[in-house]
Design a protein around this motif. Sequence first.
Motif, PDB file in Angstrom:
ATOM      1  N   TYR A  13       0.853  -1.187   0.000  1.00 25.59           N
ATOM      2  CA  TYR A  13       0.000   0.000   0.000  1.00 25.59           C
ATOM      3  C   TYR A  13       0.890   1.238   0.000  1.00 25.59           C
ATOM      4  CZ  TYR A  13      -3.636  -3.239   1.464  1.00 25.59           C
ATOM      5  OH  TYR A  13      -4.506  -4.286   1.520  1.00 25.59           O
ATOM      6  N   ILE A  14       0.359   2.338  -0.533  1.00 30.47           N
ATOM      7  CA  ILE A  14       1.104   3.593  -0.566  1.00 30.47           C
ATOM      8  C   ILE A  14       0.136   4.743  -0.312  1.00 30.47           C
ATOM      9  CG2 ILE A  14       0.859   3.927  -3.066  1.00 30.47           C
ATOM     10  CD1 ILE A  14       3.830   4.929  -2.996  1.00 30.47           C
ATOM     11  N   ALA A  15       0.632   5.812   0.259  1.00 24.40           N
ATOM     12  CA  ALA A  15      -0.168   7.021   0.480  1.00 24.40           C
ATOM     13  C   ALA A  15       0.325   8.111  -0.464  1.00 24.40           C
ATOM     14  CB  ALA A  15      -0.056   7.477   1.928  1.00 24.40           C
ATOM     15  N   GLU A  16      -0.551   9.014  -0.844  1.00 21.89           N
ATOM     16  CA  GLU A  16      -0.168  10.146  -1.681  1.00 21.89           C
ATOM     17  C   GLU A  16       0.918  10.956  -0.983  1.00 21.89           C
ATOM     18  OE1 GLU A  16      -1.195  11.142  -4.745  1.00 21.89           O
ATOM     19  OE2 GLU A  16      -2.515   9.398  -4.941  1.00 21.89           O
ATOM     20  N   PRO A  17       1.878  11.487  -1.738  1.00 18.54           N
ATOM     21  CA  PRO A  17       2.914  12.327  -1.118  1.00 18.54           C
ATOM     22  C   PRO A  17       2.318  13.575  -0.475  1.00 18.54           C
ATOM     23  CG  PRO A  17       3.537  11.706  -3.359  1.00 18.54           C
ATOM     24  CD  PRO A  17       2.106  11.300  -3.167  1.00 18.54           C
ATOM     25  N   VAL A  32       4.683   4.067   2.868  1.00 17.38           N
ATOM     26  CA  VAL A  32       4.563   2.801   2.143  1.00 17.38           C
ATOM     27  C   VAL A  32       4.420   1.680   3.164  1.00 17.38           C
ATOM     28  CG1 VAL A  32       5.649   1.259   0.467  1.00 17.38           C
ATOM     29  CG2 VAL A  32       6.070   3.728   0.326  1.00 17.38           C
ATOM     30  N   ARG A  33       3.414   0.842   2.976  1.00 18.42           N
ATOM     31  CA  ARG A  33       3.195  -0.321   3.855  1.00 18.42           C
ATOM     32  C   ARG A  33       3.308  -1.568   2.978  1.00 18.42           C
ATOM     33  NH1 ARG A  33      -1.933   0.223   7.249  1.00 18.42           N
ATOM     34  NH2 ARG A  33      -0.455   1.357   8.556  1.00 18.42           N
ATOM     35  N   TYR A  34       4.040  -2.568   3.461  1.00 16.08           N
ATOM     36  CA  TYR A  34       4.251  -3.765   2.649  1.00 16.08           C
ATOM     37  C   TYR A  34       4.709  -4.920   3.527  1.00 16.08           C
ATOM     38  CZ  TYR A  34       9.069  -2.359   3.296  1.00 16.08           C
ATOM     39  OH  TYR A  34      10.262  -1.996   3.875  1.00 16.08           O
ATOM     40  N   ASN A  35       4.669  -6.116   2.953  1.00 19.96           N
ATOM     41  CA  ASN A  35       5.167  -7.317   3.601  1.00 19.96           C
ATOM     42  C   ASN A  35       6.203  -7.917   2.652  1.00 19.96           C
ATOM     43  OD1 ASN A  35       5.612  -9.649   5.058  1.00 19.96           O
ATOM     44  ND2 ASN A  35       3.504 -10.368   4.972  1.00 19.96           N
ATOM     45  N   ASP A  48       5.821  -0.450   7.906  1.00 13.77           N
ATOM     46  CA  ASP A  48       5.604   0.891   7.378  1.00 13.77           C
ATOM     47  C   ASP A  48       6.940   1.600   7.226  1.00 13.77           C
ATOM     48  OD1 ASP A  48       2.915   0.388   7.487  1.00 13.77           O
ATOM     49  OD2 ASP A  48       2.492   1.779   9.110  1.00 13.77           O
ATOM     50  N   ASP A  49       7.196   2.099   6.040  1.00 16.84           N
ATOM     51  CA  ASP A  49       8.388   2.897   5.761  1.00 16.84           C
ATOM     52  C   ASP A  49       7.937   4.223   5.177  1.00 16.84           C
ATOM     53  OD1 ASP A  49      10.220   1.041   6.647  1.00 16.84           O
ATOM     54  OD2 ASP A  49      10.740   0.299   4.665  1.00 16.84           O
ATOM     55  N   ILE A  50       8.871   5.151   5.098  1.00 20.61           N
ATOM     56  CA  ILE A  50       8.570   6.459   4.530  1.00 20.61           C
ATOM     57  C   ILE A  50       9.612   6.760   3.452  1.00 20.61           C
ATOM     58  CG2 ILE A  50       9.866   7.750   6.276  1.00 20.61           C
ATOM     59  CD1 ILE A  50       7.542   9.812   6.181  1.00 20.61           C
ATOM     60  N   ALA A  73      -3.573   7.856   4.428  1.00 19.28           N
ATOM     61  CA  ALA A  73      -4.677   7.241   3.679  1.00 19.28           C
ATOM     62  C   ALA A  73      -4.069   6.334   2.610  1.00 19.28           C
ATOM     63  CB  ALA A  73      -5.551   8.318   3.061  1.00 19.28           C
ATOM     64  N   TYR A  74      -3.899   5.072   2.956  1.00 22.96           N
ATOM     65  CA  TYR A  74      -3.244   4.125   2.061  1.00 22.96           C
ATOM     66  C   TYR A  74      -4.174   3.660   0.950  1.00 22.96           C
ATOM     67  CZ  TYR A  74       0.621   3.593   5.365  1.00 22.96           C
ATOM     68  OH  TYR A  74       1.708   3.811   6.174  1.00 22.96           O
ATOM     69  N   GLN A  75      -3.567   3.348  -0.192  1.00 18.77           N
ATOM     70  CA  GLN A  75      -4.281   2.725  -1.308  1.00 18.77           C
ATOM     71  C   GLN A  75      -3.392   1.604  -1.843  1.00 18.77           C
ATOM     72  OE1 GLN A  75      -4.914   5.875  -4.115  1.00 18.77           O
ATOM     73  NE2 GLN A  75      -2.808   6.528  -4.037  1.00 18.77           N
ATOM     74  N   ARG A  76      -3.977   0.640  -2.525  1.00 15.99           N
ATOM     75  CA  ARG A  76      -3.216  -0.500  -3.042  1.00 15.99           C
ATOM     76  C   ARG A  76      -2.038  -0.021  -3.889  1.00 15.99           C
ATOM     77  NH1 ARG A  76      -3.398  -5.277  -0.960  1.00 15.99           N
ATOM     78  NH2 ARG A  76      -2.697  -6.083  -2.921  1.00 15.99           N
ATOM     79  N   PHE A  77      -0.942  -0.760  -3.873  1.00 15.31           N
ATOM     80  CA  PHE A  77       0.274  -0.439  -4.613  1.00 15.31           C
ATOM     81  C   PHE A  77       0.698  -1.691  -5.401  1.00 15.31           C
ATOM     82  CE2 PHE A  77       4.869   1.357  -3.877  1.00 15.31           C
ATOM     83  CZ  PHE A  77       4.955   1.699  -5.215  1.00 15.31           C
ATOM     84  N   PRO A  78      -0.076  -2.051  -6.446  1.00 15.80           N
ATOM     85  CA  PRO A  78       0.206  -3.290  -7.182  1.00 15.80           C
ATOM     86  C   PRO A  78       1.540  -3.275  -7.916  1.00 15.80           C
ATOM     87  CG  PRO A  78      -1.497  -2.019  -8.294  1.00 15.80           C
ATOM     88  CD  PRO A  78      -1.222  -1.341  -6.982  1.00 15.80           C
ATOM     89  N   GLU A  79       2.069  -2.095  -8.244  1.00 17.20           N
ATOM     90  CA  GLU A  79       3.360  -2.028  -8.935  1.00 17.20           C
ATOM     91  C   GLU A  79       4.484  -2.613  -8.086  1.00 17.20           C
ATOM     92  OE1 GLU A  79       0.729   1.283 -10.434  1.00 17.20           O
ATOM     93  OE2 GLU A  79       1.307   0.562  -8.466  1.00 17.20           O
ATOM     94  N   LEU A  80       4.421  -2.403  -6.768  1.00 20.88           N
ATOM     95  CA  LEU A  80       5.437  -2.964  -5.885  1.00 20.88           C
ATOM     96  C   LEU A  80       5.292  -4.481  -5.817  1.00 20.88           C
ATOM     97  CD1 LEU A  80       7.787  -2.585  -3.945  1.00 20.88           C
ATOM     98  CD2 LEU A  80       6.139  -2.123  -2.126  1.00 20.88           C
TER      99      LEU A  80
END
Length: 85
Positions: A13-17, A32-35, A48-50, A73-80
Motif C-alpha cells: 500500500y502507498i499514500a499520496e505524497p 509505504v506499507r508492505y510485507n 511501514d516505511d517512509i 490514507a493508504y491505497q493499493r500499490f500493485p506495482e510494488l
Amino acid sequence: TYLNIPTNVRDAYIAEPVLKPIAGASRYVSCVRYNAKNTDGRYMGSKDDIAIFVGGRMSQFVDATREQCGSAAYQRFPELEAMVP
C-alpha cells in the motif's frame, strides 16, 4: 534497491505524497506499507516505511514513525507487488 529482496512483496500500500517537516526542512514524503521477505526468504510481516523526496527524487527510504504515517490514507500499490528480478 531499498529492499533486501524486492520481489514477491505482498500486501503493498502507498499514500499520496504530502509535505512534512523532516530534519528541519519541509519535504515531500510518501508512506509505504508492505510485507517483504528478509534475507532468509521469509516474510517479515507488515512494515511501514517512509519515502523522502528531495529535488523531485527519492533520497531516503526509512522506517516510519507512528507520527509520520499513523494517519496516512493508504491505497493499493500493485506495482510494488509486481516487481520481478
